[in-house]
Motif scaffolding. Structure first.
Motif, PDB file in Angstrom:
ATOM      1  N   MET A 521     -30.004  -6.540  54.210  1.00  0.00           N
ATOM      2  CA  MET A 521     -29.532  -5.169  53.971  1.00  0.00           C
ATOM      3  C   MET A 521     -30.694  -4.272  53.539  1.00  0.00           C
ATOM      4  N   LEU A 522     -31.568  -4.820  52.713  1.00  0.00           N
ATOM      5  CA  LEU A 522     -32.711  -4.036  52.256  1.00  0.00           C
ATOM      6  C   LEU A 522     -33.636  -3.691  53.425  1.00  0.00           C
ATOM      7  N   SER A 523     -33.857  -4.651  54.313  1.00  0.00           N
ATOM      8  CA  SER A 523     -34.681  -4.394  55.498  1.00  0.00           C
ATOM      9  C   SER A 523     -34.093  -3.258  56.323  1.00  0.00           C
ATOM     10  N   ALA A 524     -32.785  -3.281  56.472  1.00  0.00           N
ATOM     11  CA  ALA A 524     -32.142  -2.218  57.248  1.00  0.00           C
ATOM     12  C   ALA A 524     -32.354  -0.871  56.564  1.00  0.00           C
ATOM     13  N   LEU A 525     -32.187  -0.832  55.257  1.00  0.00           N
ATOM     14  CA  LEU A 525     -32.396   0.425  54.528  1.00  0.00           C
ATOM     15  C   LEU A 525     -33.848   0.894  54.672  1.00  0.00           C
ATOM     16  N   ALA A 526     -34.776  -0.050  54.692  1.00  0.00           N
ATOM     17  CA  ALA A 526     -36.199   0.292  54.716  1.00  0.00           C
ATOM     18  C   ALA A 526     -36.668   0.709  56.105  1.00  0.00           C
ATOM     19  N   ASN A 527     -35.784   0.567  57.074  1.00  0.00           N
ATOM     20  CA  ASN A 527     -36.084   1.123  58.396  1.00  0.00           C
ATOM     21  C   ASN A 527     -37.369   0.522  58.977  1.00  0.00           C
ATOM     22  N   GLY A 528     -37.510  -0.780  58.849  1.00  0.00           N
ATOM     23  CA  GLY A 528     -38.645  -1.442  59.486  1.00  0.00           C
ATOM     24  C   GLY A 528     -39.912  -1.486  58.656  1.00  0.00           C
ATOM     25  N   GLN A 529     -39.888  -0.895  57.473  1.00  0.00           N
ATOM     26  CA  GLN A 529     -41.089  -0.924  56.643  1.00  0.00           C
ATOM     27  C   GLN A 529     -41.133  -2.186  55.777  1.00  0.00           C
ATOM     28  N   ALA A 569     -25.185  -0.463  50.998  1.00  0.00           N
ATOM     29  CA  ALA A 569     -26.111   0.421  50.291  1.00  0.00           C
ATOM     30  C   ALA A 569     -26.840  -0.363  49.199  1.00  0.00           C
ATOM     31  N   ILE A 570     -27.724   0.305  48.509  1.00  0.00           N
ATOM     32  CA  ILE A 570     -28.571  -0.382  47.529  1.00  0.00           C
ATOM     33  C   ILE A 570     -27.733  -1.042  46.435  1.00  0.00           C
ATOM     34  N   GLU A 571     -26.630  -0.393  46.046  1.00  0.00           N
ATOM     35  CA  GLU A 571     -25.793  -0.970  44.988  1.00  0.00           C
ATOM     36  C   GLU A 571     -25.021  -2.200  45.481  1.00  0.00           C
ATOM     37  N   ASP A 572     -24.955  -2.378  46.805  1.00  0.00           N
ATOM     38  CA  ASP A 572     -24.260  -3.556  47.332  1.00  0.00           C
ATOM     39  C   ASP A 572     -25.175  -4.768  47.433  1.00  0.00           C
ATOM     40  N   LEU A 573     -26.471  -4.524  47.453  1.00  0.00           N
ATOM     41  CA  LEU A 573     -27.381  -5.640  47.692  1.00  0.00           C
ATOM     42  C   LEU A 573     -28.111  -6.106  46.439  1.00  0.00           C
ATOM     43  N   VAL A 574     -28.121  -5.275  45.389  1.00  0.00           N
ATOM     44  CA  VAL A 574     -28.809  -5.695  44.164  1.00  0.00           C
ATOM     45  C   VAL A 574     -28.016  -6.830  43.502  1.00  0.00           C
ATOM     46  N   ALA A 575     -28.720  -7.862  43.093  1.00  0.00           N
ATOM     47  CA  ALA A 575     -28.042  -9.020  42.501  1.00  0.00           C
ATOM     48  C   ALA A 575     -27.756  -8.787  41.023  1.00  0.00           C
ATOM     49  N   CYS A 576     -26.874  -9.597  40.465  1.00  0.00           N
ATOM     50  CA  CYS A 576     -26.497  -9.433  39.058  1.00  0.00           C
ATOM     51  C   CYS A 576     -27.468 -10.128  38.124  1.00  0.00           C
ATOM     52  N   ASP A 577     -28.196 -11.108  38.641  1.00  0.00           N
ATOM     53  CA  ASP A 577     -29.194 -11.817  37.841  1.00  0.00           C
ATOM     54  C   ASP A 577     -30.455 -11.963  38.676  1.00  0.00           C
ATOM     55  N   TYR A 578     -31.595 -11.766  38.068  1.00  0.00           N
ATOM     56  CA  TYR A 578     -32.860 -12.064  38.730  1.00  0.00           C
ATOM     57  C   TYR A 578     -33.689 -12.956  37.833  1.00  0.00           C
ATOM     58  N   LYS A 579     -34.304 -13.920  38.452  1.00  0.00           N
ATOM     59  CA  LYS A 579     -35.142 -14.860  37.708  1.00  0.00           C
ATOM     60  C   LYS A 579     -36.246 -14.105  36.969  1.00  0.00           C
ATOM     61  N   GLU A 580     -36.855 -13.138  37.630  1.00  0.00           N
ATOM     62  CA  GLU A 580     -37.965 -12.398  37.032  1.00  0.00           C
ATOM     63  C   GLU A 580     -37.508 -11.703  35.744  1.00  0.00           C
ATOM     64  N   ALA A 581     -36.325 -11.084  35.780  1.00  0.00           N
ATOM     65  CA  ALA A 581     -35.826 -10.387  34.591  1.00  0.00           C
ATOM     66  C   ALA A 581     -35.526 -11.384  33.477  1.00  0.00           C
ATOM     67  N   LYS A 623     -40.207   7.436  55.119  1.00  0.00           N
ATOM     68  CA  LYS A 623     -39.885   6.966  56.472  1.00  0.00           C
ATOM     69  C   LYS A 623     -38.494   6.354  56.581  1.00  0.00           C
ATOM     70  N   ALA A 624     -37.767   6.372  55.510  1.00  0.00           N
ATOM     71  CA  ALA A 624     -36.422   5.793  55.538  1.00  0.00           C
ATOM     72  C   ALA A 624     -35.509   6.688  54.713  1.00  0.00           C
ATOM     73  N   PRO A 625     -34.589   7.362  55.350  1.00  0.00           N
ATOM     74  CA  PRO A 625     -33.767   8.313  54.598  1.00  0.00           C
ATOM     75  C   PRO A 625     -32.819   7.657  53.603  1.00  0.00           C
ATOM     76  N   ASN A 626     -32.444   6.409  53.842  1.00  0.00           N
ATOM     77  CA  ASN A 626     -31.354   5.873  53.044  1.00  0.00           C
ATOM     78  C   ASN A 626     -31.666   5.426  51.625  1.00  0.00           C
ATOM     79  N   PRO A 627     -32.852   4.882  51.364  1.00  0.00           N
ATOM     80  CA  PRO A 627     -33.042   4.412  49.977  1.00  0.00           C
ATOM     81  C   PRO A 627     -33.352   5.526  48.990  1.00  0.00           C
TER      82      PRO A 627
END
Lengths: 692, 692
Positions: A521-529, A569-581, A623-627
């Motif tokens: 989903m993030l790749s799609a939002l980033a429009n190939g970047q 959208a971005i709120e659909d793909l962000v996870a609830c837990d991240y190892k880094e955090a 270069k990507a309108p959505n994010p």
């Protein structure tokens, strides 16, 4: 997938000698008893399995063969033994499995198993098929590596679950979830020893199962998105082979708009009906007005005053009873405000005739009638907690979820009064909470009561569709699974997270798509970047916790079509837990305790990495309108990390610290779709660094 | 997903003015005629669609609605129009679609469409439903972005395919491919305007479709892995809705072991039979001995001398004819060496009685009988090229694949003699070739002949299972699709790759898993470690091209169980084309032409990155036993890039250069599982840098 060196304390709850620890074991849920010994059993292509069990225990035989192929897959050992056959008496086999009793998955079974690994071989014994399946999952989780190859470490495990009912409730009505996702979900459930899949098959938005007796139910009630009876049978079998019982929910008398699309005569108010949201909130309404609609208006509700309604339901339940062999069936019975009943004069007359003083009494009558019907078809009735009342038959199981209402009894109170209870309160995955919130769920009583059967993680799907389903369901469900399986004493959050983040990668490697779909989903939002900076930024964020977004959906104009637009959208793909955090959090805690300079360097590095990544999002969105919305949160993260860096680098004045704390408060606002997950840690650093 | 700045020449085949180019268009397959104009049509939530077509053209209506949701998904525009309904006469809609004739996908249709985009709106017109579906795919590929948002660029497109038969042959027998993968594959096929899915449903290793008439076919012939008739119906409908016709292959008289597992009486030699590899090569046999077995031994083969065989087949074909509504059916007829027939005295007697002098004549008899049966059930017969002979009925379609044999006619010769031809020679995806090899397939004649219907990409599945299926099928199939759709003059390899690498990301964003699955397998191999270096190394590698690995499977001991072990090793996940390797190649070509220092810097950077990444693999394998074989190739890459760097940095003596070239030759060896994809470019650099 970076490995972090983690310091963690030896855990009191497992039998380990002073030199040994659970460090290398990634078992989840953690067993009742683990004894770690010296030694190991090497996995080579010579590895063989001997299976001793009851004749025709196909579930066992197939599970053993899947186990063999899964080890093959993980180790690429390419075993010489191609197939395991039951009762071949191969006494020299590496793995000896012995099962006493052939069972199908269900409630009330002996699910225990024992696993003994020494240099000489592996022994798994279990009183039942189900226990053996759980043991095989533990054995798979024990596969370890060193520079030489793969091995099983020497351990003695004696394991059995704390609760017999360890379920997952999936709402496939608000958004239809395709079969292949359900099957992958079952695979993951099996890994963490869950044993019940509760399918919420009907709701206002969709009727998701084919009915041959009343075909207009799925034809008019699903917009073409339903499971055929063949598919259901296939799913039930698939789950059964993996130790999981599937049972259905048909939610009534509220949450029932989709039923009325085909059969408006069942409703308390005349039609026509269309499957869809039952709350008819005016476009542009205020939150308050919306709440009025939700609480105070007559919503589509079944008419329990007509005998024909129960005749219909009797026939329908009969059909579904043979489709779902489980002895349990769920009737919903939640969130019925009763107003539709009171507004219908015929129903009012019926109530008067019956002597019912209010809607609650009519609801109790409805539940009683449904319980009769289910009993006739040999099903035990389950319902959400609103169906509970003092006169409720003791045969009915009450599923606690946290309904709003005065004087609701808690699980223990219900149990003590004699009804069996399932706990979902505190296990709502669609609250978008961290795994730890579910892990130490305060609604799970510390003491055991035989009427508390267990619980179910619940994923309602207003805000999740097939795109993000796996991302929302996993890995958090594993934390719920451990809470329901492991002893109460297994409750160290950091140790849970250590294993959870390893398990999460393993689940993905074996087929689940919770991280890959998020990346997609993030790749799609980033429009190939290039998405690496965006991926990094995400690890410091989280979806806004709680039901705020859901409530704003109800009032927003777009709520009316929330079912038809893809949730990517971005709120659909962000996870609830991240190892880094989580690593950041443990580093902060460590630093605040001992002010170790090495830990400080690690913190500075993390903050600098996040800061750098967040500065790159501005470039991405050209270069990507959505994010664009994502950029707002990236900008906040940039400021938060800057403050964090400044605060860490030098002690600051009280004024400066207070100014920062004030600024940080502005980064969490009502209506936000995302949160800065590391915000509390930055606040803690500032407070600790503040000069007096 | 990094964007590279690419220099490419204006293409002669599309109508572009001097200032315009195809640079911003990512259409694939490239249309017959594209005129690029100034202007654009902006995509906002106000975007609406009006659909004018024949009554009840459900395929069209559903495709238009899918189109709307796909644009919604790509743009997150969340259109106010929720649903498109046929013939609503919304004259002010942004997109006007007009279709003259309602058709189902098939061969011989008018598949053309016209697309006109101006500042004022978008018009799509097509004579048939199929043409409209192709036009919608083009429109989706035209979605472009700038800093403001999404838009369709102003273009005039007139498009129609070069060949009417644009297919994909999937072998689901050697490895069973689950339905969800087939559906995702259909989605991808639709994107590149393929219109035929050829399912190779039976082979020695597995009988993959349920037969209700002869249930032992799938019961004994599939090891439980088959499609139910319900699933087949569902798949056929799914494909039909996406413009794709599905037709089945039942491979006979060879490649038929799986049939005989249930019905040994059909075979030329007595049973019992088990589904599995037909070549019984001794463990440890030499390659030569193995080839003897393959070529010179009697293999499981249908007995065509018994009338009961044809009675069986008649009933079976009757059943399958109603299951698959396509007017085409494939009978295989490939790779039958006839020895099993000659070894059976009864069959020999039958041949004598019939006056057949050799197995070829009996094979022709078999084909004739099958053609009669298929004709009776209203199916046109297709067979692999071995079924071709001078007397073959002109109604039979010949599928050319490149069988070994003396004097085989080529496609044009067969066409000129009157049989229709499909070309798969040069389109074998399981040769692991680069996309460009298929793109400019020399077997596609330059001139058009009406008997040359088109072709099919072919993916045989001995060396691919569900894990790597998408990675092997895509994106290369898109290059085949363009060859079959676009004019012969569209043949610029670099321009093809430019669009292919964009398309590949889009396919993945929309649900395909060809890159994600590769990453998943690599993560599993890496045992939880960071895979970024390994991913980088992969981009300079490729699977060993050709059938070497397949042949060594036949002789290796593990060949016997190649079906039962998961194909998730490094050779299964490496892709056949990498953008990085292609960019390197174009950089080398440019550098060798003009010796530009800027280009040299780019080359040095790429080589240094690969060199650095390959050095990290040694570290990776200390914690992960499985990528050890990968480390061999990483080590080679390390040496190759070192040589490349040295050669680029200074002109070297002839001796030094020759020594390097000699060393490079050692990095490609018989039996290798991987290749260094950039090896030819390094050789070219050395040769060019050599002092005289």
């Amino acid at each position: 997938m970076k490995k972090y060196f983690l310091i963690f304390s030896l855990l009191a709850f497992c039998k380990v000698s002073a030199q040994q620890s659970s460090a290398n074991l990634t078992l989840m849920p953690w067993p009742k008893s683990v004894e770690i010994n010296a030694g190991q059993f090497r996995i080579t292509s010579e590895f063989t399995v001997n299976l001793t069990g009851q004749k025709d225990d196909d579930i066992l035989e197939e599970a053993a063969n899947r186990f063999l192929q899964r080890i093959n897959r993980n180790t690429l050992a390419y075993f010489k033994q191609e197939k395991i056959e039951l009762n071949q008496s191969l006494s020299s086999s590496s793995l000896q499995i012995k099962v006493d009793q052939k069972v199908e998955p269900g409630i009330g079974l002996d699910e225990s198993y024992q696993l003994s690994i020494t240099d000489n071989g592996v022994h798994l014994s279990a009183p039942t098929t189900s226990g053996a399946l759980f043991g095989l999952e533990s054995l798979l989780q024990l596969v370890a590596t060193d520079s030489v190859g793969f091995y099983f470490p020497a351990v003695e495990i004696k394991d059995s679950p704390r609760f017999g009912w360890r379920g997952m409730m999936l709402d496939v009505s608000r958004h239809f979830i395709p079969m292949d996702i359900l099957k992958r979900n079952i695979d993951a459930m099996a890994v963490v020893k869950l044993n019940v899949l509760h399918l919420h098959l009907t709701d206002d938005e969709g009727f998701r199962v084919e009915s041959k007796v009343f075909p207009k139910l799925h034809e008019k009630g699903s917009k073409g998105q339903f499971y055929t009876q063949e598919e259901i049978k296939d799913l039930v079998t698939y789950a059964k082979e993996r130790g999981i019982m599937v049972y259905p929910e048909f939610d009534l008398p509220g949450h029932s708009t989709s039923w009325f699309a085909g059969y408006p005569e069942l409703a308390s108010a005349p039609g026509p009906y269309e499957p869809g949201h039952r709350y008819k909130v005016k476009e542009g309404a205020s939150m308050q007005e919306a709440m009025q609609v939700i609480m105070k208006s007559a919503l589509p509700t079944l008419d329990p005053s007509k005998e024909s309604t129960f005749k219909f339901l009797d026939q329908f339940i009969e059909e579904m009873s043979s489709l779902f062999p489980s002895p349990y069936m769920h009737i919903g019975a939640d969130e019925n405000n009763g107003l539709a009943w009171l507004e219908n004069p015929k129903i009012a007359a019926f109530m008067k005739q019956k002597g019912f003083e209010n809607a609650e009494e009519l609801q109790a009558y409805f539940v009683e009638r449904m319980h009769e019907i289910l009993s006739k078809h040999h099903k035990t009735t389950i319902g959400w907690e609103e169906l509970y009342n003092a006169d409720l038959s003791k045969e009915v199981i009450v599923q606690q979820w946290g309904a709003i209402g005065a004087n609701r009894p808690n699980a223990m109170e219900i149990a003590q009064k004699g009804n069996k209870v399932l706990i979902s309160k505190g296990f709502y995955l669609d609250y978008f909470l961290e795994a730890k919130a579910h892990y130490n769920n305060p609604n799970i009583p510390k003491e055991v009561h035989p009427n508390i059967l267990g619980g179910e993680a619940a994923l309602w799907s207003e805000l999740v569709d097939e795109n993000g389903f796996e991302t929302r369901a996993w890995p958090r469900t594993a934390a719920v699974a451990e809470r329901l399986w492991s002893p109460e004493s297994v409750n160290d959050v950091d140790e849970m997270y250590r294993r959870l983040f390893i398990l999460e990668d393993k689940l993905e490697e074996n087929g689940l798509n919770h991280k890959l779909n998020s990346e997609r989903m993030l790749s799609a939002l980033a429009n190939g970047q290039d998405i690496s900076a965006a991926l990094k930024v995400l690890t410091a964020l989280a979806p806004a916790r709680g039901y705020g977004r859901l409530l704003s959906q109800f009032v927003a104009a777009e709520s009316k079509k929330y079912q038809s637009v893809p949730l990517v959208a971005i709120e659909d793909l962000v996870a609830c837990d991240y190892k880094e955090a989580w690593v950041f959090k443990t580093n902060v805690e460590e630093y605040l305790q001992n002010r170790d300079d090495l830990v400080k360097v690690r913190l500075l590095n993390q903050l600098e990495e996040w800061n750098l990544a967040s500065s790159k999002i501005t470039q991405l969105i050209t270069k990507a309108p959505n994010p664009k919305e994502f950029a707002i949160y990236a900008d906040r993260l940039s400021k938060v990390t800057e403050i964090g860096l400044k605060s860490l680098k030098s002690n600051s004045s009280r004024e400066q610290s207070e100014e920062w704390l004030k600024e940080l408060k502005t980064f969490k606002q009502r209506g936000d779709k995302l949160e800065i997950q590391i915000l509390p840690q930055i606040e803690a650093l500032i407070s600790a660094g503040m000069k007096n």
